[in-house]
Design a protein around this motif. Sequence first.
Motif, mmCIF file in Angstrom:
data_model
loop_
_atom_site.group_PDB
_atom_site.id
_atom_site.type_symbol
_atom_site.label_atom_id
_atom_site.label_comp_id
_atom_site.label_asym_id
_atom_site.label_seq_id
_atom_site.Cartn_x
_atom_site.Cartn_y
_atom_site.Cartn_z
ATOM 1 N N GLY A 326 0.857 -1.168 0.000
ATOM 2 C CA GLY A 326 0.000 0.000 0.000
ATOM 3 C C GLY A 326 0.896 1.222 0.000
ATOM 4 N N MET A 327 0.635 2.168 -0.894
ATOM 5 C CA MET A 327 1.494 3.340 -1.028
ATOM 6 C C MET A 327 0.656 4.604 -1.037
ATOM 7 S SD MET A 327 4.103 1.919 -3.963
ATOM 8 C CE MET A 327 4.849 0.285 -3.810
ATOM 9 N N ARG A 328 1.142 5.627 -0.331
ATOM 10 C CA ARG A 328 0.438 6.920 -0.276
ATOM 11 C C ARG A 328 1.461 8.045 -0.383
ATOM 12 N NH1 ARG A 328 -0.281 10.414 3.836
ATOM 13 N NH2 ARG A 328 0.557 8.868 5.301
ATOM 14 N N ILE A 345 4.856 4.020 2.714
ATOM 15 C CA ILE A 345 5.021 2.837 1.871
ATOM 16 C C ILE A 345 5.058 1.617 2.771
ATOM 17 C CG2 ILE A 345 6.471 1.652 0.191
ATOM 18 C CD1 ILE A 345 7.578 4.330 -0.657
ATOM 19 N N VAL A 346 4.122 0.707 2.559
ATOM 20 C CA VAL A 346 4.005 -0.482 3.402
ATOM 21 C C VAL A 346 3.963 -1.714 2.505
ATOM 22 C CG1 VAL A 346 2.682 -1.652 5.197
ATOM 23 C CG2 VAL A 346 2.689 0.856 5.088
ATOM 24 N N TYR A 347 4.805 -2.686 2.839
ATOM 25 C CA TYR A 347 4.864 -3.928 2.069
ATOM 26 C C TYR A 347 4.340 -5.093 2.904
ATOM 27 C CZ TYR A 347 7.637 -1.827 -1.655
ATOM 28 O OH TYR A 347 8.054 -1.061 -2.704
ATOM 29 N N VAL A 353 5.148 -9.258 9.850
ATOM 30 C CA VAL A 353 3.991 -8.357 9.830
ATOM 31 C C VAL A 353 4.127 -7.442 8.616
ATOM 32 C CG1 VAL A 353 3.646 -8.371 12.324
ATOM 33 C CG2 VAL A 353 5.192 -6.695 11.314
ATOM 34 N N SER A 354 3.055 -6.757 8.282
ATOM 35 C CA SER A 354 3.135 -5.771 7.199
ATOM 36 C C SER A 354 4.201 -4.743 7.560
ATOM 37 C CB SER A 354 1.776 -5.100 6.999
ATOM 38 O OG SER A 354 0.811 -6.063 6.614
#
Length: 889
Positions: A326-328, A345-347, A353-354
Amino acid sequence: MLQDHFQLLGLGDIVIPGIFVALALRFDVSRGKESQYFKIPCDLNSTSAARVLLSSQTPPTEQQIEESLAGNLCRCTGYRPIIDAFRVFAETDDMIYTFGNSASQQGNEFICPSTGKPCSCGQKSDGNTGDMKESGACSERYKHLSYSDVDGSKYNDRELIFPPELLLRRSFLSLSGFNGLKWYRPLSLQLVLELKSKYPDARLVIGNTEVGIEMRLKRMQYKALVSVAQIRNVASVGGNICTASPISDLNPLWMAAGAKFQIIDSKGNIRPVLAEDFFLGYRKVDLSSDEILLSIHLPWTRPFEFVKEFKQAHRRDDDIALVNAGMRVHLEKKDEEWLVSDASIVYGAVAAVSFLASKTKEFLIGKSWNKDLLGEALKVLEEDIFLREDAPGGMSWQYSHPIGDVMGSQDYDTVKHGAAVGSPEVQLCATLQVTGEAEYVDDMGMPPNGLHAALILSKKPHARIVSIDDSGAKTLPGFAGIFFAKDVPGDNHIGPVVADEELFASELVTCVGQVIGIVVADTHENAKLAAGKVHVEYAELHPVLSIEDALKFKSFHPGSEKQFLKGDVDLCFQLGACDRIIEGEVQVGGQEHFYLETQSSLVWTMDGGNEVHMISSTQAPQKHQKYVSHVLGLPMSKVICKTKRIGGGFGGKETRSAFIAAAASVPSYLLNRHVKLTLDRDVDMMITGQRHSFLGKYKEEFTLPCLPPQAILGCVPGQQIFQLPALVGFTNEGKVLALDLEIYNNAGNSLDLSLAILERAMFHSDNVYEIPNGRINGKVCFTNLPSNTAFRGFGGPQGMLIAENWIQRIAMELEKNPEEIREINFQSEGSILHYGQILEHCTLPELWNQLKLSCDFHRARAEVDDFNVHNPYLLKSGEFGYCSLVTVY
């Protein structure tokens, strides 16, 4: 059946909604006409999914229909007939189906409702009388009668998705289950909180997609379960969050978007938690035992703030992620320049965990938004994320990119010969299938004194049985009997070709899941519970668990060595007709059958116990008859097996279903009572074997000019699953002159059909290529795994894959396109194959050229090459291969 489900809820007879019937009948007609394969329970799943869509919006688009069907597995018929069946309900000009004037009728030209283009599939008019008549090859598929038959024109009023009769039963429920388990269905948040206060460790259940796995497969026990919705087998957002799976597709988005979770405890106190602070570790979240997730606050995006999701998986839809994100980013304009004011930025699938890429976030903030920033950020990101070898997704993020959509179409004509040949007629039982009224083995009713069976299975791959303690099983409620090898009335040794396995293991177990005995009880659950209470003590032995182990320890099934010879390979090597050799290995994994109905048999005795009857889910009733008569010591004439519906097989119910019937027949025969044995899905997958894994080792020679040693020192590594160590030479032609091949397949702990499958792989190991000199050796490996068995293709795909591998290797070494190498090595009229057959009526060249022309191959190849030159990190494949086998995966 749907009516059965309603009856279980105490609702009596409920009329099945009209849309469902319309869909089912349309599915019946279309599937029956366009496919001649088996029809299995997936029909009902597809029909139900489409009905929900039609009930919620009228009419949907074709794309929405396709999306609604995603996730419904069909292993037999294929997906094209399913789409075609429901296409008439799509948003299009449907007047042709309702006997009205249509804009689709332009003059004398008919516009096909499927493609939107002029065609001859509909009605034509003479322009004067207005008389209409059907014509063309597709008239059977899209004629108005099929639409009228299902009353599709009258479904304009939306129907309730949820049967209104079920809403009458909305009351608080409290049920008791096995081992003191309590089930509750509260009707308000306050009741949920009270139950959570009373049972802090209670699990909330919505779709049962996670709790069901925990209780069935992980053997976890809970004192209380709280059902807060009636959406069985459908995952929920709250459950996905609280499960904290590292491969969740949603959790990276919650974190990147800055979502907040509202948490409430049993006293009603509410506290907010940022999504990025909620996930504490692997499957751990910031929730105490008396708290539940109440709500999610997802903030609106600001001007020039962008949020984007990302996912890479093996398949485009319905697959767990190899990596997701998820990217913002929030941009602000200052002095004619766009700057990053905030970012996240989350992978997922890269850690327990994420993972929030905090260093990359800090680096981005304040920087100018341009292409240079991307390259710099990627370098920081590479340091920010440490990807372990055991990362949950199993794939490095920097190489994960979507390829894009691939669309296709198929047109065909139906040519009828005589009364039925060539005519795709509707199956007699099609309507029962698509409405869910078809009866399978596990649906069969049992008499009041009928018994259910469960198997006692080995927990060791290779061991001697020291002792068996069954006292724990005999004291349980509902227990009716337990049987081992000593109780078999006839011969305990079984097998479809060679009797090299035991019905019940007597002294030695050779795989995990091997049957040691069978327990019967009054219910399915009691039988499973009793089987679990049997304690077996083992003396462990060294196991052989792979083909590589089998080669190391020379573990092969006796008499399984085979060889095909053509020409003289050794002489070709010695005479130097070919100057260079390439060597390689090809490893092909197995595959689970995953049929719709698991292995199931219902057995009972007749004529005072002198005859045995059974109804089985099998592809081979005669093998059931043979196995049962053998283990009971009865003539085959005294054993009757009936099979009404298979429930999906794909080869998995050809031989491996027979020992299930044989095991159930022992208690039925000895107790003179009905016995039903139906495997749970996890047990079925564990003990019944699958497609054979293969290992192919080859050496090849080519027509080459003599080259200096330094010209052959380089070796290009192969693709993902292949290990290709070798010294390889090359030429400008690449004509194959000799092949020396060894093929091994993993049979497991019994021979079953493995030798025939090996031979089929050897037959197909040349695929469609001329090999003047060939030597193909094959061996069947004995390993301590459940016996592998037949699967669609029966060894053919593995043999062809090996051939395509060395074709690909030649192309790589020559830096040519693989199709060029294929074409110069094609077999032709009069070719003699390595097993002696002479090719007659060979149409391979014509077929190959026709396919290349129809797909405009040269243009596609040029586009792919151009794309790959300009996109070094996002490569496309333009390969065009040949495989003469229809196999559904």
